[in-house]
Design a protein around this motif. Structure first.
Motif, mmCIF file in Angstrom:
data_model
loop_
_atom_site.group_PDB
_atom_site.id
_atom_site.type_symbol
_atom_site.label_atom_id
_atom_site.label_comp_id
_atom_site.label_asym_id
_atom_site.label_seq_id
_atom_site.Cartn_x
_atom_site.Cartn_y
_atom_site.Cartn_z
ATOM 1 N N TRP A 233 1.168 -13.501 33.835
ATOM 2 C CA TRP A 233 2.230 -12.953 32.971
ATOM 3 C C TRP A 233 3.254 -14.012 32.612
ATOM 4 C CZ3 TRP A 233 7.434 -12.936 33.373
ATOM 5 C CH2 TRP A 233 8.057 -12.898 34.632
ATOM 6 N N ARG A 234 3.392 -14.985 33.467
ATOM 7 C CA ARG A 234 4.329 -16.066 33.149
ATOM 8 C C ARG A 234 3.755 -17.044 32.129
ATOM 9 N NH1 ARG A 234 8.820 -16.358 36.040
ATOM 10 N NH2 ARG A 234 8.978 -15.095 37.923
ATOM 11 N N GLY A 235 2.504 -16.887 31.819
ATOM 12 C CA GLY A 235 1.878 -17.780 30.842
ATOM 13 C C GLY A 235 1.542 -19.134 31.418
ATOM 14 N N LEU A 236 1.427 -19.196 32.751
ATOM 15 C CA LEU A 236 1.236 -20.500 33.396
ATOM 16 C C LEU A 236 -0.228 -20.911 33.518
ATOM 17 C CD1 LEU A 236 3.968 -20.316 36.152
ATOM 18 C CD2 LEU A 236 3.852 -21.924 34.255
ATOM 19 N N LEU A 237 -1.117 -20.019 33.151
ATOM 20 C CA LEU A 237 -2.529 -20.369 33.250
ATOM 21 C C LEU A 237 -3.032 -20.837 31.892
ATOM 22 C CD1 LEU A 237 -3.822 -17.462 35.499
ATOM 23 C CD2 LEU A 237 -3.074 -19.753 36.148
ATOM 24 N N HIS A 238 -3.144 -22.121 31.757
ATOM 25 C CA HIS A 238 -3.618 -22.678 30.495
ATOM 26 C C HIS A 238 -5.134 -22.776 30.511
ATOM 27 C CE1 HIS A 238 -3.313 -24.935 26.784
ATOM 28 N NE2 HIS A 238 -4.083 -25.874 27.297
ATOM 29 N N GLN A 239 -5.633 -23.465 31.517
ATOM 30 C CA GLN A 239 -7.073 -23.586 31.683
ATOM 31 C C GLN A 239 -7.399 -23.450 33.170
ATOM 32 O OE1 GLN A 239 -6.613 -27.313 29.680
ATOM 33 N NE2 GLN A 239 -8.592 -27.061 28.667
ATOM 34 N N ILE A 240 -8.512 -22.802 33.460
ATOM 35 C CA ILE A 240 -8.976 -22.679 34.841
ATOM 36 C C ILE A 240 -10.458 -23.012 34.844
ATOM 37 C CG2 ILE A 240 -9.142 -21.169 36.844
ATOM 38 C CD1 ILE A 240 -7.112 -19.384 35.698
ATOM 39 N N THR A 241 -10.889 -23.740 35.857
ATOM 40 C CA THR A 241 -12.296 -24.124 35.841
ATOM 41 C C THR A 241 -13.206 -22.930 36.136
ATOM 42 O OG1 THR A 241 -12.071 -24.834 38.136
ATOM 43 C CG2 THR A 241 -11.935 -26.532 36.435
ATOM 44 N N ASP A 242 -12.801 -22.080 37.055
ATOM 45 C CA ASP A 242 -13.657 -20.948 37.415
ATOM 46 C C ASP A 242 -12.724 -19.845 37.891
ATOM 47 O OD1 ASP A 242 -15.298 -19.058 38.513
ATOM 48 O OD2 ASP A 242 -16.200 -20.391 40.007
ATOM 49 N N GLU A 243 -12.231 -19.075 36.944
ATOM 50 C CA GLU A 243 -11.186 -18.116 37.261
ATOM 51 C C GLU A 243 -11.620 -17.117 38.317
ATOM 52 O OE1 GLU A 243 -9.240 -16.601 33.857
ATOM 53 O OE2 GLU A 243 -7.894 -15.326 35.024
ATOM 54 N N GLU A 244 -12.821 -16.625 38.158
ATOM 55 C CA GLU A 244 -13.302 -15.626 39.107
ATOM 56 C C GLU A 244 -13.444 -16.222 40.499
ATOM 57 O OE1 GLU A 244 -16.757 -13.569 37.582
ATOM 58 O OE2 GLU A 244 -17.077 -12.729 39.596
ATOM 59 N N GLY B 291 -0.311 -30.348 34.640
ATOM 60 C CA GLY B 291 -0.043 -30.010 33.250
ATOM 61 C C GLY B 291 -1.338 -30.082 32.457
ATOM 62 N N SER B 292 -1.322 -29.506 31.297
ATOM 63 C CA SER B 292 -2.575 -29.434 30.541
ATOM 64 C C SER B 292 -3.067 -30.824 30.150
ATOM 65 C CB SER B 292 -2.392 -28.579 29.299
ATOM 66 O OG SER B 292 -1.398 -29.130 28.465
ATOM 67 N N ASP B 293 -2.186 -31.813 30.164
ATOM 68 C CA ASP B 293 -2.632 -33.163 29.855
ATOM 69 C C ASP B 293 -3.450 -33.768 30.998
ATOM 70 O OD1 ASP B 293 -0.398 -33.141 31.470
ATOM 71 O OD2 ASP B 293 0.378 -35.032 30.721
ATOM 72 N N GLN B 294 -3.468 -33.065 32.126
ATOM 73 C CA GLN B 294 -4.199 -33.579 33.286
ATOM 74 C C GLN B 294 -5.598 -33.001 33.378
ATOM 75 O OE1 GLN B 294 -3.278 -36.019 35.490
ATOM 76 N NE2 GLN B 294 -1.813 -36.302 33.827
ATOM 77 N N TRP B 295 -5.951 -32.149 32.446
ATOM 78 C CA TRP B 295 -7.234 -31.443 32.515
ATOM 79 C C TRP B 295 -8.407 -32.399 32.716
ATOM 80 C CZ3 TRP B 295 -8.996 -26.863 33.531
ATOM 81 C CH2 TRP B 295 -10.282 -26.482 33.140
ATOM 82 N N GLY B 296 -8.427 -33.454 31.939
ATOM 83 C CA GLY B 296 -9.536 -34.403 32.032
ATOM 84 C C GLY B 296 -9.617 -35.036 33.407
ATOM 85 N N ASN B 297 -8.472 -35.402 33.948
ATOM 86 C CA ASN B 297 -8.460 -36.023 35.271
ATOM 87 C C ASN B 297 -8.855 -35.037 36.357
ATOM 88 O OD1 ASN B 297 -7.618 -38.511 34.301
ATOM 89 N ND2 ASN B 297 -5.455 -37.939 34.360
ATOM 90 N N ILE B 298 -8.416 -33.813 36.189
ATOM 91 C CA ILE B 298 -8.716 -32.801 37.198
ATOM 92 C C ILE B 298 -10.211 -32.493 37.210
ATOM 93 C CG2 ILE B 298 -8.388 -30.379 37.828
ATOM 94 C CD1 ILE B 298 -5.473 -30.664 36.808
ATOM 95 N N THR B 299 -10.763 -32.296 36.039
ATOM 96 C CA THR B 299 -12.199 -31.979 36.007
ATOM 97 C C THR B 299 -13.024 -33.179 36.465
ATOM 98 O OG1 THR B 299 -12.229 -32.539 33.660
ATOM 99 C CG2 THR B 299 -12.036 -30.213 34.226
ATOM 100 N N ALA B 300 -12.515 -34.373 36.213
ATOM 101 C CA ALA B 300 -13.220 -35.559 36.709
ATOM 102 C C ALA B 300 -13.271 -35.518 38.228
ATOM 103 C CB ALA B 300 -12.520 -36.826 36.235
ATOM 104 N N GLY B 301 -12.174 -35.086 38.841
ATOM 105 C CA GLY B 301 -12.139 -34.979 40.291
ATOM 106 C C GLY B 301 -13.100 -33.928 40.801
ATOM 107 N N ILE B 302 -13.185 -32.831 40.061
ATOM 108 C CA ILE B 302 -14.085 -31.756 40.468
ATOM 109 C C ILE B 302 -15.539 -32.229 40.403
ATOM 110 C CG2 ILE B 302 -14.967 -29.496 39.782
ATOM 111 C CD1 ILE B 302 -12.045 -28.828 38.944
#
Length: 449
Positions: free
Chosen positions: A23-34, A213-224
């Motif tokens: 509700w706060r709008g803080l979820l921009h992208q999630i790798t596997d929400e479920e 932050g959403s600019d970190q998406w690439g780095n985060i998924t690289a880590g995953i």
RNA sequence: GGGGGUUUGCCCGAGUGGUUAAAGGGGGCGGACUGUAAAUCCGCUGGCUAUGCCUACACAGGUUCGAAUCCUGUAGCCCCCA
């Protein structure tokens, strides 16, 4: 009205955390929400976010991230604030000036210490006085595990698991390749370092979630990806939207630079004012992203902003909440007291000490007794000394324009001399130009300046 | 290498020998209004204890009673020919 944002408030349960973020709008992208939902409800987890220790203080730009960790901690999870000592040492290799980007080990330590102190406002760290929970925050520095890692070893362990093709596909890489600045090998490798952090934390601390932050998406998924290859374990990532103003600029910037959390760099008053002045279009988003103001009150404030924007109820609440969190009760009180004087007018019988405190972050200049003896100090000169006007002509002009105030009373006489009686029993005189530009004349013993 | 053009105040941009410290716009700074807002309107915007003086129209020199305006040289930018 004053509601101290203590951590011990009733915390939302683990199950509610994702709903709250939603509700706060803080979820921009999630790798596997479920999957993340299941993980979170299976028991306390560990989550990390990286911070760049580029200065001894954090600024407003980091607050979303700190609040994110705080929300997880309140929900019973363990937050890790990772400072990028290693990545910070490499810095941004923009080419020409190599020397300016390298942080020395000593500077790094200073920065980490400063930043850590500020983080205590947001998180409760392990072993901290009065904190009983098992989910105390950790402050880690990737320099600790990177400094001894040899290049060869790193290439064999980590680099081997990075298909260049995949990296080239990342938005962050591609956009830089197409840009004029290009991309150096070091910058290209930056991603590997950050990816390895995630793997390291998952191994050493059981940390399976990285946010940013959403600019970190690439780095985060690289880590995953790296985690899957190196350990076979599934890691999770989530990003929050970037906090920008409605016209697309980064929040937390003013003409005077960043808004810092360090009261020495940005006074509690200036900090408070920053939030009071947030545009109507942005204020509700700030409240959602940065505070723990609950949904009910949020809705009410949204309604009031809609109905009577002039009241600026939401801005004031935001400013109050943020200032209390960062600067405590004393901070918010002095900020509000200063606001009253600075916008209310009349100095009245404000005492010397109060004035000095209120105007603490206002430029000042010292003048001596003999400068105000006799004829006194010409107002045109005083304005220049105080830095309010850069030339005599400008000073004369501004008096003509009715924009000069002495102790908040308008000065209309260009020939006005500042004399002893203007001090009105105090040791300072408040000069003002226009609505909000203040400067102090401080009377000091001894020789001038 | 040859030919042509251009260079103005914080920025853009008029001005081609005589109140030109330089139109107009932007920006900035003030004032009114207001919500410590936006929009709007108005004023100011080289320096100087100042009915005046000084410095300014790329830089240096020259012609003139007088130049940002004309001439020469230097530098920067742009275009055309080779």
């Amino acid at each position: 009205m004053t509601q101290s944002p203590e951590l011990n408030d009733a915390s939302p349960s683990t199950d509610d955390l994702l709903n709250e973020l939603r509700w706060r709008g803080l979820l921009h992208q999630i790798t596997d929400e479920e999957g993340l939902g299941k993980l979170l409800s299976s028991g306390p987890q560990t989550i990390y976010i990286g911070f760049d220790p580029t200065a001894t203080s954090l600024h407003v730009g980091s607050m979303m991230q700190l609040m994110m960790l705080r929300r997880f901690q309140r929900a019973g999870h363990r937050p890790i604030a990772l400072v990028g000592g290693a990545t910070g040492m490499i810095g941004d290799p923009s080419g020409k000036s190599e020397e300016r980007n390298l942080l020395s080990a000593e500077q790094l330590q200073l920065n980490v210490d400063g930043v850590a102190a500020q983080m205590r406002r947001f998180l409760q760290f392990e072993g901290e006085d009065g904190f009983e929970g098992k989910n105390g925050a950790l402050l880690l520095n990737n320099f600790d595990w990177m400094q001894g890692y040899s290049y060869l070893e790193f290439l064999r362990d980590v680099g081997k698991n990075f298909p260049v093709g995949t990296m080239m596909g990342k938005e962050s890489v591609r956009s830089r390749l197409n840009s004029e600045a290009g991309l150096s090998y070091t910058e290209f490798s930056y991603m590997l370092l950050q990816a390895y952090d995630f793997v390291h934390l998952s191994r050493e601390h059981g940390c399976r979630i990285q946010a940013g932050g959403s600019d970190q998406w690439g780095n985060i998924t690289a880590g995953i990806d790296l985690g899957r290859r190196m350990t076979g374990q599934q890691l999770f990532g989530l990003t929050a939207p970037l906090l920008t103003t409605s016209d697309g600029k980064k929040m937390g910037k003013t003409e005077n630079g960043a808004v810092w959390l360090d009261p020495e760099r940005t006074s509690p008053y200036a900090f408070y004012q920053y939030w009071v002045n947030v545009a109507d279009d942005d204020v509700m988003r700030c409240i959602a992203y940065l505070t723990e103001i609950e949904k009910d009150e949020y809705d009410e404030l949204a309604e009031r902003t809609e109905q009577s924007a002039g009241e600026r109820a939401a801005q004031k609440r935001l400013a109050q909440w943020m200032t209390t969190l960062v600067h405590g009760e004393e901070g918010i009180e002095s900020a509000q007291r200063a606001t009253q004087i600075l916008f209310g007018g009349e100095l009245g019988n404000t005492t010397d000490d109060q004035l000095r405190e209120i105007f603490a972050d206002v430029p000042s200049c010292d003048i001596s007794q003999d400068q105000i003896d006799g004829d006194g100090l010409w107002i045109v000169e005083a304005l220049q000394l105080a830095g309010l006007c850069s030339s005599g002509g400008e000073a004369r002009r501004s008096v003509k324009e009715n924009s000069i105030y002495l102790n908040n009373c308008r000065v209309t006489d260009e020939q006005k001399r500042v004399v002893g009686s203007d001090f009105d029993g105090r040791s300072v005189i408040v000069l003002r130009r226009g609505k909000r530009k203040y400067a102090l004349l401080k009377l000091v013993a001894g020789a001038a300046n």
